[in-house]
Write a protein that holds these residues in place. Structure first.
Motif, PDB file in Angstrom:
ATOM      1  N   GLN A  31       0.827  -1.199   0.000  1.00  0.00           N
ATOM      2  CA  GLN A  31       0.000   0.000   0.000  1.00  0.00           C
ATOM      3  C   GLN A  31       0.863   1.252   0.000  1.00  0.00           C
ATOM      4  O   GLN A  31       1.928   1.287   0.614  1.00  0.00           O
ATOM      5  N   ILE A  32       0.376   2.283  -0.696  1.00  0.00           N
ATOM      6  CA  ILE A  32       1.026   3.599  -0.693  1.00  0.00           C
ATOM      7  C   ILE A  32      -0.042   4.641  -0.380  1.00  0.00           C
ATOM      8  O   ILE A  32      -1.066   4.717  -1.059  1.00  0.00           O
ATOM      9  N   ASP A  33       0.196   5.431   0.677  1.00  0.00           N
ATOM     10  CA  ASP A  33      -0.717   6.501   1.081  1.00  0.00           C
ATOM     11  C   ASP A  33      -0.056   7.846   0.798  1.00  0.00           C
ATOM     12  O   ASP A  33       1.090   8.075   1.207  1.00  0.00           O
ATOM     13  N   ILE A  34      -0.792   8.729   0.120  1.00  0.00           N
ATOM     14  CA  ILE A  34      -0.227  10.015  -0.313  1.00  0.00           C
ATOM     15  C   ILE A  34      -1.142  11.159   0.105  1.00  0.00           C
ATOM     16  O   ILE A  34      -2.360  11.105  -0.093  1.00  0.00           O
ATOM     17  N   SER A  35      -0.537  12.199   0.665  1.00  0.00           N
ATOM     18  CA  SER A  35      -1.233  13.468   0.857  1.00  0.00           C
ATOM     19  C   SER A  35      -0.341  14.560   0.289  1.00  0.00           C
ATOM     20  O   SER A  35       0.890  14.458   0.331  1.00  0.00           O
ATOM     21  N   VAL A  36      -0.956  15.608  -0.265  1.00  0.00           N
ATOM     22  CA  VAL A  36      -0.198  16.630  -0.990  1.00  0.00           C
ATOM     23  C   VAL A  36      -0.461  18.025  -0.428  1.00  0.00           C
ATOM     24  O   VAL A  36      -1.483  18.283   0.227  1.00  0.00           O
ATOM     25  N   ASN A  37       0.485  18.904  -0.707  1.00  0.00           N
ATOM     26  CA  ASN A  37       0.329  20.317  -0.334  1.00  0.00           C
ATOM     27  C   ASN A  37      -0.391  21.108  -1.416  1.00  0.00           C
ATOM     28  O   ASN A  37      -1.125  22.056  -1.129  1.00  0.00           O
ATOM     29  N   ASN A  38      -0.157  20.690  -2.648  1.00  0.00           N
ATOM     30  CA  ASN A  38      -0.760  21.380  -3.791  1.00  0.00           C
ATOM     31  C   ASN A  38      -1.438  20.365  -4.709  1.00  0.00           C
ATOM     32  O   ASN A  38      -1.040  19.187  -4.776  1.00  0.00           O
ATOM     33  N   GLN A  39      -2.412  20.800  -5.406  1.00  0.00           N
ATOM     34  CA  GLN A  39      -3.162  19.928  -6.298  1.00  0.00           C
ATOM     35  C   GLN A  39      -2.260  19.321  -7.369  1.00  0.00           C
ATOM     36  O   GLN A  39      -1.417  19.995  -7.953  1.00  0.00           O
ATOM     37  N   MET A  40      -2.461  18.017  -7.608  1.00  0.00           N
ATOM     38  CA  MET A  40      -1.707  17.315  -8.661  1.00  0.00           C
ATOM     39  C   MET A  40      -2.694  16.773  -9.679  1.00  0.00           C
ATOM     40  O   MET A  40      -3.635  16.055  -9.316  1.00  0.00           O
ATOM     41  N   ARG A  41      -2.463  17.077 -10.935  1.00  0.00           N
ATOM     42  CA  ARG A  41      -3.348  16.617 -11.993  1.00  0.00           C
ATOM     43  C   ARG A  41      -2.697  15.453 -12.752  1.00  0.00           C
ATOM     44  O   ARG A  41      -1.538  15.499 -13.119  1.00  0.00           O
ATOM     45  N   VAL A  42      -3.476  14.413 -12.925  1.00  0.00           N
ATOM     46  CA  VAL A  42      -3.087  13.181 -13.637  1.00  0.00           C
ATOM     47  C   VAL A  42      -1.758  12.622 -13.092  1.00  0.00           C
ATOM     48  O   VAL A  42      -0.843  12.307 -13.866  1.00  0.00           O
ATOM     49  N   PRO A  43      -1.604  12.482 -11.776  1.00  0.00           N
ATOM     50  CA  PRO A  43      -0.390  11.873 -11.249  1.00  0.00           C
ATOM     51  C   PRO A  43      -0.405  10.358 -11.478  1.00  0.00           C
ATOM     52  O   PRO A  43      -1.471   9.729 -11.478  1.00  0.00           O
ATOM     53  N   LYS A  44       0.772   9.815 -11.678  1.00  0.00           N
ATOM     54  CA  LYS A  44       0.870   8.387 -11.987  1.00  0.00           C
ATOM     55  C   LYS A  44       2.069   7.780 -11.255  1.00  0.00           C
ATOM     56  O   LYS A  44       3.124   8.394 -11.140  1.00  0.00           O
ATOM     57  N   LEU A  45       1.886   6.560 -10.746  1.00  0.00           N
ATOM     58  CA  LEU A  45       2.974   5.814 -10.105  1.00  0.00           C
ATOM     59  C   LEU A  45       3.096   4.438 -10.737  1.00  0.00           C
ATOM     60  O   LEU A  45       2.083   3.783 -11.016  1.00  0.00           O
ATOM     61  N   THR A  46       4.326   4.032 -10.966  1.00  0.00           N
ATOM     62  CA  THR A  46       4.611   2.675 -11.433  1.00  0.00           C
ATOM     63  C   THR A  46       5.558   2.018 -10.435  1.00  0.00           C
ATOM     64  O   THR A  46       6.618   2.577 -10.120  1.00  0.00           O
ATOM     65  N   VAL A  47       5.166   0.861  -9.937  1.00  0.00           N
ATOM     66  CA  VAL A  47       5.991   0.126  -8.970  1.00  0.00           C
ATOM     67  C   VAL A  47       6.402  -1.199  -9.587  1.00  0.00           C
ATOM     68  O   VAL A  47       5.562  -1.938 -10.115  1.00  0.00           O
ATOM     69  N   ASN A  48       7.679  -1.486  -9.560  1.00  0.00           N
ATOM     70  CA  ASN A  48       8.148  -2.790 -10.032  1.00  0.00           C
ATOM     71  C   ASN A  48       9.294  -3.291  -9.161  1.00  0.00           C
ATOM     72  O   ASN A  48      10.042  -2.509  -8.560  1.00  0.00           O
ATOM     73  N   ASN A  49       9.400  -4.595  -9.049  1.00  0.00           N
ATOM     74  CA  ASN A  49      10.528  -5.173  -8.322  1.00  0.00           C
ATOM     75  C   ASN A  49      11.720  -5.302  -9.258  1.00  0.00           C
ATOM     76  O   ASN A  49      11.586  -5.283 -10.482  1.00  0.00           O
ATOM     77  N   VAL A  50      12.905  -5.412  -8.675  1.00  0.00           N
ATOM     78  CA  VAL A  50      14.150  -5.529  -9.446  1.00  0.00           C
ATOM     79  C   VAL A  50      14.918  -6.707  -8.863  1.00  0.00           C
ATOM     80  O   VAL A  50      15.144  -6.773  -7.652  1.00  0.00           O
ATOM     81  N   THR A  51      15.321  -7.637  -9.717  1.00  0.00           N
ATOM     82  CA  THR A  51      15.955  -8.860  -9.217  1.00  0.00           C
ATOM     83  C   THR A  51      17.375  -8.633  -8.699  1.00  0.00           C
ATOM     84  O   THR A  51      17.871  -9.396  -7.877  1.00  0.00           O
ATOM     85  N   GLU A  52      18.047  -7.579  -9.176  1.00  0.00           N
ATOM     86  CA  GLU A  52      19.405  -7.277  -8.727  1.00  0.00           C
ATOM     87  C   GLU A  52      19.509  -5.803  -8.375  1.00  0.00           C
ATOM     88  O   GLU A  52      18.695  -4.977  -8.808  1.00  0.00           O
ATOM     89  N   ASN A  53      20.533  -5.483  -7.577  1.00  0.00           N
ATOM     90  CA  ASN A  53      20.758  -4.097  -7.199  1.00  0.00           C
ATOM     91  C   ASN A  53      20.976  -3.244  -8.459  1.00  0.00           C
ATOM     92  O   ASN A  53      21.938  -3.473  -9.202  1.00  0.00           O
ATOM     93  N   PRO A  54      20.123  -2.262  -8.728  1.00  0.00           N
ATOM     94  CA  PRO A  54      20.250  -1.466  -9.953  1.00  0.00           C
ATOM     95  C   PRO A  54      21.304  -0.365  -9.869  1.00  0.00           C
ATOM     96  O   PRO A  54      21.558   0.315 -10.866  1.00  0.00           O
ATOM     97  N   VAL A  55      21.928  -0.204  -8.701  1.00  0.00           N
ATOM     98  CA  VAL A  55      22.966   0.826  -8.539  1.00  0.00           C
ATOM     99  C   VAL A  55      24.244   0.156  -8.048  1.00  0.00           C
ATOM    100  O   VAL A  55      24.260  -1.014  -7.667  1.00  0.00           O
ATOM    101  N   SER A  56      25.338   0.922  -8.052  1.00  0.00           N
ATOM    102  CA  SER A  56      26.645   0.352  -7.705  1.00  0.00           C
ATOM    103  C   SER A  56      26.912   0.301  -6.198  1.00  0.00           C
ATOM    104  O   SER A  56      27.885  -0.311  -5.765  1.00  0.00           O
ATOM    105  N   VAL A  57      26.058   0.941  -5.411  1.00  0.00           N
ATOM    106  CA  VAL A  57      26.245   0.980  -3.957  1.00  0.00           C
ATOM    107  C   VAL A  57      25.282   0.004  -3.301  1.00  0.00           C
ATOM    108  O   VAL A  57      24.085  -0.026  -3.640  1.00  0.00           O
ATOM    109  N   ASN A  58      25.789  -0.795  -2.369  1.00  0.00           N
ATOM    110  CA  ASN A  58      24.956  -1.770  -1.679  1.00  0.00           C
ATOM    111  C   ASN A  58      24.419  -1.196  -0.366  1.00  0.00           C
ATOM    112  O   ASN A  58      25.161  -0.544   0.374  1.00  0.00           O
ATOM    113  N   PRO A  59      23.156  -1.441  -0.073  1.00  0.00           N
ATOM    114  CA  PRO A  59      22.625  -1.001   1.225  1.00  0.00           C
ATOM    115  C   PRO A  59      23.160  -1.896   2.345  1.00  0.00           C
ATOM    116  O   PRO A  59      23.654  -3.001   2.095  1.00  0.00           O
ATOM    117  N   GLN A  60      23.043  -1.427   3.562  1.00  0.00           N
ATOM    118  CA  GLN A  60      23.517  -2.203   4.699  1.00  0.00           C
ATOM    119  C   GLN A  60      22.484  -3.255   5.073  1.00  0.00           C
ATOM    120  O   GLN A  60      21.299  -2.990   5.115  1.00  0.00           O
TER     121      GLN A  60
END
Length: 209
Positions: A31-60
């Protein structure tokens, strides 16, 4: 990418927060819950998983899943609050020896991973659910820290000494061991007394001669 989800709103008003429920087997975000300060028209979100780290730095920590949330028609400075709810399988926590209190959502921003404020919200027989607050959207990683090593404290053995060695023989039956100890102790005592008497007699005999 093995799974993705897309959400498009016509408009998001400041006085009307929105909530998007995601039900994808291979996406840990639920779930993603969003509240805004200013009106947003036609906002869109795309969520996808990634099988490998997409960046060169590893998280702890141990990574459960990498995720990418791509915004469209959403300005980060116009966001008032964004809360992301995600789930972690209990089997993953057990198999990787994870301390469930250390599970967190990490956000990649400006070349570094930032651990977001994450709290446990609920649980069931299969999952533990967490909620994290984020200032914006980007690449994310769900991580957990392994439990610390268990320290075993050993009580040192205390050695005891005795002037008269006592041989202990265990005999089946209540009270027999104690009787055996007493018999040996009495025997040793009689021998000591006998030697003392003989020594005294020899000493007097030599004195008389």
């Amino acid at each position: 990418i093995t799974a993705y989800a897309v959400k498009l709103w016509t408009v998001i008003y400041p006085e009307t927060p929105v909530s998007w429920s995601i039900n994808k087997t291979n996406i840990a975000i639920t779930q993603i819950d969003i509240s805004v300060n200013n009106q947003m028209r036609v906002p869109k979100l795309t969520v996808n998983n990634v099988t490998e780290n997409p960046v060169s730095v590893n998280p702890q920590g141990k990574v459960l899943q990498y995720l990418n949330i791509t915004p469209q028609n959403i300005v980060e400075t116009d966001l008032k609050s964004v809360k992301i709810t995600f789930r972690v399988e209990r089997d993953w926590i057990i198999e990787n020896n994870i301390d469930e209190d250390t599970v967190a959502l990490n956000r990649y921003k400006d070349g570094v991973w930032n651990k977001l404020s994450t709290t446990q919200s609920s649980s069931d027989d299969t999952y533990i659910y967490y909620q994290a607050e984020t200032p914006g959207f980007s690449i994310f990683a769900i991580t957990g820290e392994e439990k610390g090593g268990v320290t075993t404290t050993t009580t040192p053995e205390v050695a005891t000494t005795s002037t008269i060695p006592i041989v202990t023989t265990t005999i089946a039956g209540s009270g027999k061991e104690t009787k055996m100890k007493m018999t040996i102790l009495v025997g040793v005592t009689l021998v000591v007394i006998l030697l003392a008497v003989v020594g005294f007699w020899l000493f007097n005999k030599k004195k008389i001669e």
